[in-house]
Design an enzyme around this catalytic site. Structure first.
Site, PDB file in Angstrom:
ATOM      1  N   ARG A 140      91.633  58.836  35.782  1.00 19.96           N
ATOM      2  CA  ARG A 140      90.275  59.384  35.845  1.00 19.96           C
ATOM      3  C   ARG A 140      90.026  60.431  34.764  1.00 19.96           C
ATOM      4  O   ARG A 140      89.273  61.381  34.974  1.00 19.96           O
ATOM      5  CB  ARG A 140      89.968  59.963  37.229  1.00 19.96           C
ATOM      6  CG  ARG A 140      89.927  58.911  38.332  1.00 19.96           C
ATOM      7  CD  ARG A 140      89.516  59.522  39.652  1.00 19.96           C
ATOM      8  NE  ARG A 140      89.654  58.549  40.735  1.00 19.96           N
ATOM      9  CZ  ARG A 140      89.792  58.871  42.016  1.00 19.96           C
ATOM     10  NH1 ARG A 140      89.798  60.144  42.386  1.00 19.96           N
ATOM     11  NH2 ARG A 140      89.906  57.938  42.936  1.00 19.96           N
ATOM     12  N   ARG A 150      83.916  63.192  36.007  1.00 19.49           N
ATOM     13  CA  ARG A 150      82.990  64.268  36.362  1.00 19.49           C
ATOM     14  C   ARG A 150      83.434  65.666  35.981  1.00 19.49           C
ATOM     15  O   ARG A 150      82.633  66.595  36.047  1.00 19.49           O
ATOM     16  CB  ARG A 150      82.718  64.206  37.873  1.00 19.49           C
ATOM     17  CG  ARG A 150      81.897  62.997  38.292  1.00 19.49           C
ATOM     18  CD  ARG A 150      81.783  62.906  39.800  1.00 19.49           C
ATOM     19  NE  ARG A 150      83.060  62.547  40.413  1.00 19.49           N
ATOM     20  CZ  ARG A 150      83.275  62.528  41.725  1.00 19.49           C
ATOM     21  NH1 ARG A 150      82.311  62.902  42.551  1.00 19.49           N
ATOM     22  NH2 ARG A 150      84.451  62.167  42.203  1.00 19.49           N
ATOM     23  N   ARG A 206      76.132  60.191  32.826  1.00 16.88           N
ATOM     24  CA  ARG A 206      75.969  59.523  34.120  1.00 16.88           C
ATOM     25  C   ARG A 206      74.551  59.662  34.653  1.00 16.88           C
ATOM     26  O   ARG A 206      74.024  58.747  35.315  1.00 16.88           O
ATOM     27  CB  ARG A 206      76.974  60.126  35.119  1.00 16.88           C
ATOM     28  CG  ARG A 206      76.815  59.665  36.562  1.00 16.88           C
ATOM     29  CD  ARG A 206      77.119  58.191  36.723  1.00 16.88           C
ATOM     30  NE  ARG A 206      76.911  57.761  38.096  1.00 16.88           N
ATOM     31  CZ  ARG A 206      75.754  57.348  38.597  1.00 16.88           C
ATOM     32  NH1 ARG A 206      74.663  57.327  37.815  1.00 16.88           N
ATOM     33  NH2 ARG A 206      75.649  56.965  39.843  1.00 16.88           N
ATOM     34  N   ASP A 236      85.537  50.228  37.571  1.00 19.84           N
ATOM     35  CA  ASP A 236      85.829  50.583  38.956  1.00 19.84           C
ATOM     36  C   ASP A 236      86.597  49.441  39.607  1.00 19.84           C
ATOM     37  O   ASP A 236      86.399  48.270  39.263  1.00 19.84           O
ATOM     38  CB  ASP A 236      84.546  50.859  39.734  1.00 19.84           C
ATOM     39  CG  ASP A 236      84.839  51.495  41.095  1.00 19.84           C
ATOM     40  OD1 ASP A 236      85.044  52.730  41.132  1.00 19.84           O
ATOM     41  OD2 ASP A 236      84.892  50.762  42.097  1.00 19.84           O
ATOM     42  N   TYR A 263      89.113  47.383  51.246  1.00 18.90           N
ATOM     43  CA  TYR A 263      87.718  47.805  51.111  1.00 18.90           C
ATOM     44  C   TYR A 263      86.770  46.692  51.567  1.00 18.90           C
ATOM     45  O   TYR A 263      85.751  46.952  52.217  1.00 18.90           O
ATOM     46  CB  TYR A 263      87.407  48.163  49.656  1.00 18.90           C
ATOM     47  CG  TYR A 263      87.770  49.573  49.261  1.00 18.90           C
ATOM     48  CD1 TYR A 263      86.980  50.652  49.650  1.00 18.90           C
ATOM     49  CD2 TYR A 263      88.881  49.836  48.463  1.00 18.90           C
ATOM     50  CE1 TYR A 263      87.282  51.946  49.265  1.00 18.90           C
ATOM     51  CE2 TYR A 263      89.207  51.131  48.076  1.00 18.90           C
ATOM     52  CZ  TYR A 263      88.403  52.184  48.487  1.00 18.90           C
ATOM     53  OH  TYR A 263      88.720  53.473  48.113  1.00 18.90           O
TER      54      TYR A 263
END
Length: 343
Positions: A27, A31, A40, A77, A152
């Site tokens: 990552r 952010r 973003r 992702d 998921y």
């Protein structure tokens, strides 16, 4: 390309021990960077962001401009595969990923061949990044590993995976078929990434913890072997890093039975497990605690030095034990990189 001119990450994945290990962070595009947050904000939603090659390439390259990372990992992702197979996927602000009702296995099976076409924007992202990246810096492609993606798909979002594990026990044939569908779709997806410029491929098994040995073998190791065998059958020789997060001592079994070139270790994996994997001829990657990276201070320096000491005498890639946290101070990243690289 001679061995001495190969990128450092590729040298380590071929079994070489370097005076200073290559370093990248999971990552690392994200952010904690103000330029990422600005970028973003221009995208209508997260999935659209991932599938916009211009924006995704920019996000991938942002940390490479700031820091002396040895490798860049494509911005995407792990849940793009379910969407490509026909399951609805979206992200709720403050809640994370959400998935709609699981389609029938027959419906998922019918989408395998076409799924890669839906993900060709990721290939374009990789091509853009490879063209912009210096030759000594490696480009990494990735996919979510079958069990993590399947969990998921069954749970409908983030959870404790109890529903998915119960499914694996109560409906073993259906679970095995779902894992095989995800694995075969992942083979096509990863092969496309390698063709587009990825020099390393990584399988993110984010939910490998808490599994008994027999289930770990069945739903983690076996599907990973399917993916890697599928890639090799297609002539894809790109090295693979496997990340069975939370596997603890079973990471050794994973290394022994899955044909990866490196095993990424999570924060809690004992040092001796990584050392044993290195002695078997494979590289290890990891495993700085992202919380310690966020905390910073002298303790961060001590832990970096300890990791370099415990794994630096074998083929080693410096990384985190999980993804960098959004509120991580940028000077702490610089602190670690200076200690590891000397730059």
């Amino acid at each position: 390309m001679s061995e001495t001119h190969k990128p450092s990450l590729l040298r380590v994945l071929s079994g070489e021990t370097l005076p200073r290990p290559p370093v990248w962070f999971m990552r690392q595009a994200g952010r904690y960077l103000p330029e990422y947050r600005e970028l973003r904000a221009k995208a209508p939603d997260f999935i659209s962001f991932c599938l916009n090659p211009e924006m995704a390439a920019e996000a991938t390259l942002q940390p490479m401009r700031r820091f002396p990372f040895s490798a860049s990992i494509v911005f995407a992702d792990i849940l793009l595969i379910p969407g490509a197979l026909g399951q609805k996927v979206w992200f709720e602000v403050g809640e994370g990923p959400k998935l709609g009702e699981l389609p029938s296995l027959d419906a998922l099976e019918a989408e395998i061949d076409g799924s890669t076409f839906k993900l060709t924007p990721v290939g374009e992202t990789l091509s853009r990044v490879r063209a912009a990246l210096e030759p000594e810096r490696t480009l990494i492609g990735f996919a979510g590993a079958p069990w993590t993606v399947a969990s998921y798909m069954i749970e409908g979002g983030s959870s404790d995976r109890s529903k998915a594990r119960t499914f694996a026990y109560e409906k073993p044939e259906e679970m095995d078929r779902l894992l095989d569908i995800v694995a075969r779709a992942s083979v096509r997806y990863l092969a496309m990434q390698a063709e587009a410029g990825a020099q390393v491929l990584k399988l993110f098994e984010s939910w490998a913890e808490g599994l008994p040995e027999d289930l770990f073998e069945r739903i983690v190791c076996k599907p990973h072997r399917t993916v890697i065998a599928g890639l090799r059958d297609l002539g894809v020789e790109t090295p693979v890093i496997g990340f069975p997060r939370g596997a603890a001592s079973m990471a050794q079994h994973y290394a022994d039975t899955v044909d990866v070139q490196a095993v990424a270790l999570d924060t809690a994996c004992p040092a001796h497990v990584g050392q044993a994997i290195q002695k078997s001829g494979k590289a290890v990657q990891g495993a700085l605690d992202p919380l310690l990276l966020r905390a910073g201070g002298p303790g961060l320096d001590r832990r970096v030095d300890q990791m370099l000491e415990q794994w630096g005498s074998g083929p080693y890639i410096f990384n985190l034990g999980h993804g960098i946290l959004p509120d991580t101070p940028i000077p702490h990243v610089e602190q670690v990189l200076k200690r590891v690289t000397g730059q």
